[in-house]
Each structure stands twice: as structure tokens, then as C-alpha cells.
Design an enzyme around this catalytic site. Structure first.
Site, mmCIF file in Angstrom:
data_model
loop_
_atom_site.group_PDB
_atom_site.id
_atom_site.type_symbol
_atom_site.label_atom_id
_atom_site.label_comp_id
_atom_site.label_asym_id
_atom_site.label_seq_id
_atom_site.Cartn_x
_atom_site.Cartn_y
_atom_site.Cartn_z
ATOM 1 N N GLU A 172 -9.716 -10.760 -7.340
ATOM 2 C CA GLU A 172 -8.818 -9.496 -7.236
ATOM 3 C C GLU A 172 -7.530 -9.890 -8.283
ATOM 4 O O GLU A 172 -7.099 -8.803 -8.767
ATOM 5 C CB GLU A 172 -8.014 -9.467 -5.944
ATOM 6 C CG GLU A 172 -9.409 -9.026 -4.828
ATOM 7 C CD GLU A 172 -9.065 -9.038 -3.298
ATOM 8 O OE1 GLU A 172 -10.007 -8.802 -2.558
ATOM 9 O OE2 GLU A 172 -7.965 -9.666 -3.183
ATOM 10 N N TYR A 177 -12.400 -1.827 -3.416
ATOM 11 C CA TYR A 177 -12.953 -2.220 -2.281
ATOM 12 C C TYR A 177 -14.425 -2.021 -1.862
ATOM 13 O O TYR A 177 -15.043 -1.667 -1.014
ATOM 14 C CB TYR A 177 -12.148 -1.184 -1.183
ATOM 15 C CG TYR A 177 -10.878 -1.302 -0.877
ATOM 16 C CD1 TYR A 177 -10.459 -2.584 0.027
ATOM 17 C CD2 TYR A 177 -9.680 -0.631 -1.305
ATOM 18 C CE1 TYR A 177 -9.232 -2.912 0.478
ATOM 19 C CE2 TYR A 177 -8.371 -0.959 -0.807
ATOM 20 C CZ TYR A 177 -8.327 -2.373 -0.037
ATOM 21 O OH TYR A 177 -6.945 -2.491 0.547
ATOM 22 N N HIS A 219 -2.282 -5.369 1.693
ATOM 23 C CA HIS A 219 -3.460 -6.157 1.574
ATOM 24 C C HIS A 219 -3.036 -7.483 0.973
ATOM 25 O O HIS A 219 -2.079 -7.878 0.329
ATOM 26 C CB HIS A 219 -4.102 -5.501 0.366
ATOM 27 C CG HIS A 219 -5.358 -6.392 -0.278
ATOM 28 N ND1 HIS A 219 -6.592 -6.094 0.409
ATOM 29 C CD2 HIS A 219 -5.594 -7.206 -1.113
ATOM 30 C CE1 HIS A 219 -7.573 -6.866 -0.134
ATOM 31 N NE2 HIS A 219 -6.811 -7.680 -1.210
ATOM 32 N N ASN A 250 -1.919 0.241 6.906
ATOM 33 C CA ASN A 250 -1.340 -1.111 7.413
ATOM 34 C C ASN A 250 -0.561 -1.679 6.376
ATOM 35 O O ASN A 250 -0.461 -3.087 6.385
ATOM 36 C CB ASN A 250 -2.674 -2.018 7.964
ATOM 37 C CG ASN A 250 -3.402 -2.258 6.865
ATOM 38 O OD1 ASN A 250 -3.328 -1.920 5.858
ATOM 39 N ND2 ASN A 250 -4.609 -2.779 7.318
ATOM 40 N N LYS A 257 0.954 -1.066 0.052
ATOM 41 C CA LYS A 257 -0.024 0.071 -0.106
ATOM 42 C C LYS A 257 0.724 1.355 0.028
ATOM 43 O O LYS A 257 2.058 1.210 0.306
ATOM 44 C CB LYS A 257 -0.918 0.216 1.267
ATOM 45 C CG LYS A 257 -1.758 -1.151 1.046
ATOM 46 C CD LYS A 257 -3.021 -0.933 2.522
ATOM 47 C CE LYS A 257 -3.815 -2.156 2.308
ATOM 48 N NZ LYS A 257 -4.894 -2.115 3.669
HETATM 49 P P1 DAT Z 1 -7.758 -6.690 5.762
HETATM 50 O O1 DAT Z 1 -7.007 -5.686 4.834
HETATM 51 O O2 DAT Z 1 -6.857 -7.364 7.005
HETATM 52 O O3 DAT Z 1 -8.327 -7.914 4.902
HETATM 53 P P2 DAT Z 1 -10.313 -5.539 6.066
HETATM 54 O O4 DAT Z 1 -10.638 -6.400 4.832
HETATM 55 O O5 DAT Z 1 -11.412 -5.856 7.221
HETATM 56 O O6 DAT Z 1 -8.961 -5.951 6.602
HETATM 57 O O7 DAT Z 1 -10.320 -4.324 5.771
HETATM 58 C C1 DAT Z 1 -9.758 -3.545 4.643
HETATM 59 C C2 DAT Z 1 -9.043 -2.501 4.752
HETATM 60 O O8 DAT Z 1 -9.966 -1.289 5.344
HETATM 61 C C3 DAT Z 1 -8.066 -2.532 6.084
HETATM 62 O O9 DAT Z 1 -6.596 -3.053 5.253
HETATM 63 C C4 DAT Z 1 -7.670 -1.384 6.418
HETATM 64 C C5 DAT Z 1 -9.137 -0.731 6.358
HETATM 65 N N1 DAT Z 1 -9.866 -0.695 7.631
HETATM 66 C C6 DAT Z 1 -10.350 -1.837 8.092
HETATM 67 N N2 DAT Z 1 -11.278 -1.594 9.455
HETATM 68 C C7 DAT Z 1 -10.704 -0.112 9.470
HETATM 69 C C8 DAT Z 1 -11.118 0.748 10.670
HETATM 70 N N3 DAT Z 1 -11.778 0.251 11.690
HETATM 71 N N4 DAT Z 1 -10.590 1.886 10.547
HETATM 72 C C9 DAT Z 1 -10.131 2.367 9.384
HETATM 73 N N5 DAT Z 1 -9.670 1.549 8.492
HETATM 74 C C10 DAT Z 1 -10.051 0.258 8.584
HETATM 75 MG MG MG Z 2 -9.757 -7.917 3.443
#
Ligand code: DAT
Ligand code: MG
Length: 140
Positions: free
Chosen positions: A128, A51, A117, A114, A11
């Protein structure tokens, strides 16, 4: 377990801190092979489409902002149980909860920034990969 392919993305928070090599090394050390890779500065439309599953979540606007804030590196990874293995190497979504040695524990700044992905299941991996790559770009 079978040989699988999964989709991975480095990212903007990580590319901007010049961490592409260090993150890719961790993936390779875990036994994953990079079979496709390119740098993409995604448009708002591309980020919203990628997304779309999160479009009703409260963090969606912030997510699109952070994903379009700089270049990403999109990759296809191949290996034994690649989908789960990649998720293990990535660590938990929130770096505060990530295990020692994972990419997110070492490099992530916050839950939003973070660093990586990774696809979460065979169906999303296929979707994807197809979102960013054509078949001839995958070189095993
Ligand atoms: P992952 O990337 O571990 O699969 P996810 O699919 O639940 O996690 O969420 C996608 C992305 O969205 C994640 O990498 C960062 C963002 N995100 C998720 N939860 C969030 C939150 N509570 N606040 C801010 N960004 C968030
Ligand atoms: Mg995810």
C-alpha cells in the site's frame, strides 16, 4: 518490537468534515510519526486497484463510490509496532463495535464511511505504501 512503517488514509467522509488535523493528532499522540503525507482525490481506477482484494465482496461498488466522493489524505506512519498500533488507534471497522477513544468511535459515520484506512500486515503495508508513494517521498 521493531520500528515499522504502515500506510494510513484519511477517507473522504473525514476530509469533508475537516477532521484531517484531529485524526492526525490522534495518530501522533499514539506515538506514530507522519513520514509522508499528501492529498489525493482518487480516480475510480485508483480506488478499484487499491481495494482489489475486496472486488468480489457485495459492498465493493459502495466502497469505490465512497472512496472517490472527495479528497483523501494518504500517509505513511512510522513507529514501534506501527502496523498494529495504527489498527488499535483506528478501532473496529464498524464504528458501533469500536472501543472508546478510537478514531472510528469518535468520528466514523457508518461501516462504509469509517473515516480511516490502515494496513493490516507487513506485506499489505509494503504494497500500500508503494501504491501511493515513491521512496524519495518518505522522509523519516
Ligand atoms: P478495515 O478498513 O477495518 O481494514 P476491511 O478491510 O474489512 O476493513 O474493509 C475495507 C473497507 O470496506 C472498510 O473500511 C469499509 C468497507 N466495508 C467493509 N465491510 C463493509 C460492509 N459490510 N458494508 C459496507 N462497507 C464495508
Ligand atoms: Mg482492511
Amino acid at each position: 518490537m521493531a520500528i515499522e512503517r504502515t500506510f494510513s488514509m484519511i477517507k473522504p467522509d473525514a476530509t469533508q468534515r475537516n477532521l484531517t488535523g484531529k485524526i492526525t493528532a490522534k495518530l501522533e499522540e499514539a506515538g506514530l510519526r507522519v513520514v509522508a503525507s499528501k492529498r489525493v482525490w482518487m480516480s475510480r481506477q485508483q480506488a478499484e486497484g487499491f481495494y482489489a482484494v475486496h472486488k468480489d465482496r457485495p459492498f465493493f461498488g459502495e466502497l469505490v463510490e465512497t472512496m472517490t466522493a472527495g479528497p483523501t489524505v494518504v500517509q505513511v506512519l512510522e513507529g514501534e509496532g506501527a502496523i498494529l498500533k495504527n489498527r488499535e488507534v483506528m478501532g473496529a471497522t464498524n464504528p458501533a463495535n469500536a472501543d472508546a477513544g478510537t478514531i472510528r468511535k469518535e468520528f466514523a459515520l457508518s461501516i462504509g464511511e469509517n473515516s480511516v484506512h490502515g494496513s493490516d500486515a507487513p506485506e499489505t503495508a509494503a504494497q500500500e505504501i508503494a501504491y501511493w508513494f515513491s521512496g524519495i517521498e518518505l522522509v523519516g
